[in-house]
Design a protein around this motif. Structure first.
Motif: not given
Length: 375
Positions: A272-274, A317-318, A324-325, A330-332
């Motif tokens: 969610i931060l990304q 984004p939810t 979901d993407k 996977g986040a950085v």
């Protein structure tokens, strides 16, 4: 972005651009095929239009000839009736004349002389003589007239019959030509339908190929961009302490509570931060993390990460699919670093009391950090 990453990103972008350009090269043969099909379809349509026009003209001619045949047939029948009447009149006149001639020969010249000599005066004599002459002349003239009339009617009948036969012949020729045209129209219509179907299939195939190529090019371009961003973020994360010291620049503090979290919460938090703050700016990411942690620690909001993030109508984004993407890919690493720091108590001091944020372009009043405004 450092020079090495810039070169790599440019290289990947060039590859994506080259692939996009291939879209205009690969379908060239298909475009030629579509052009030839369009030309053939246009030619067949023009031919079909011409045949239909010619058929309409011939049909009108056939209808006109049928009208003439009907009129001529009626005239022939009328002429036959007139000829029959003329023959009957001629026969009647001929019979009358024969009777008078027979009378003169049977009675002999004596009867005629008696008629003449029975005159009571010279005037009467001349009148009777003139009467006998006129009767003979009348019979001859009437017979000649009736014969002429019969011949004229017979000639007229013959001319009408010839005209009728010519019209019937022309009708047969036009009907045959009409049948040929109808056959050609049927053939042309079949060919036109076949080529039209081929054209539609070719256009659909070309469109599908272009869409597939464009999608693949976009995916490769996006993958190249994400890879470049990921590598840059990893380098930035390596250069930045995993958890800022409270005595550092003052952009973060550890005044918040520590919240143990399992791996799934950490994955969700980093994702969610990304989505909300990107992948490059530690302070921007920590500001969003601080708002989320402020909510989790407030009695006005859910007390779990999952509850805060998925609270109805809060984080777009939810529901738009971007979260979901990111969860899937996977986040950085920088986002994981900020998420871990926030769960360990790190907070951005400028938004320590903020519970809301919007995109900075909305013009909302507040504290701008990164691409968001906090309030």
């Amino acid at each position: 972005m450092n020079p090495k990453l810039k070169r790599r990103f440019r290289s990947l972008t060039a590859l994506a651009s080259a692939f996009i350009l291939s879209i205009s090269v690969l379908p060239a043969h298909a475009e030629e095929t579509i052009d030839s099909l369009r030309d053939k379809t246009s030619t067949l349509q023009n031919e079909l239009d011409g045949l239909n026009t010619e058929l309409s003209s011939i049909s009108a001619d056939v209808d006109n000839i049928l009208t003439q045949i009907t009129e001529t047939t009626a005239q022939v029948e009328q002429t036959k009736t007139e000829l029959g009447e003329a023959l009957a009149n001629e026969e009647q006149q001929y019979n009358n004349m024969k009777m008078r001639i027979r009378y003169m020969y049977e009675e002999g010249k004596t009867a005629m002389l008696d008629t003449l000599f029975s005159a009571i005066s010279m005037a009467d004599f001349l009148n009777k003589a003139d009467f006998i002459t006129k009767v003979s002349e009348y019979d001859r003239a009437m017979l000649e007239k009736l014969q002429n009339t019969r011949e004229e009617i017979a000639a007229k009948e013959q001319a009408l019959e010839i005209q009728q036969q010519e019209l019937l012949t022309l009708q047969a020729e036009l009907t045959a030509k009409k049948d040929v045209l109808a056959s050609r129209i049927s053939t042309a219509s079949g060919e036109l339908s076949a080529y039209s179907a081929k054209l539609e299939q070719a256009i659909a195939a070309e469109k599908a190929a272009q869409e597939a190529l464009a999608k693949k090019a976009e995916e490769e371009k996006q993958a190249a961009l994400e890879q470049a961003q990921k590598e840059e973020a990893e380098q930035q994360a390596q250069q930045k302490p995993s958890r800022p010291d409270p005595d550092d620049s003052g952009n973060s503090d550890h005044s918040g509570n520590s919240h143990p979290a399992d791996q799934s919460d950490l994955d969700l938090f980093a994702a969610i931060l990304q989505c909300e703050a990107g992948t490059r700016d530690y302070d921007a990411l920590l500001a969003v993390a601080t708002v989320i942690m402020n909510r989790m620690e407030s009695s006005k909001y859910p007390d779990t990460l999952h509850g805060v993030i998925y609270q109805s109508g809060q984080f777009s984004p939810t529901w738009n699919g971007s979260l979901d993407k990111v969860l899937k890919k996977g986040a950085v690493s920088l986002c994981y670093t900020v998420a871990s720091d926030a769960l360990g108590g790190a907070r951005h001091p400028d938004v320590r009391n903020c519970y809301q944020f919007r995109a900075s372009y909305t013009g909302h009043h507040g504290i701008v950090i990164g691409g968001n405004v906090f309030f």
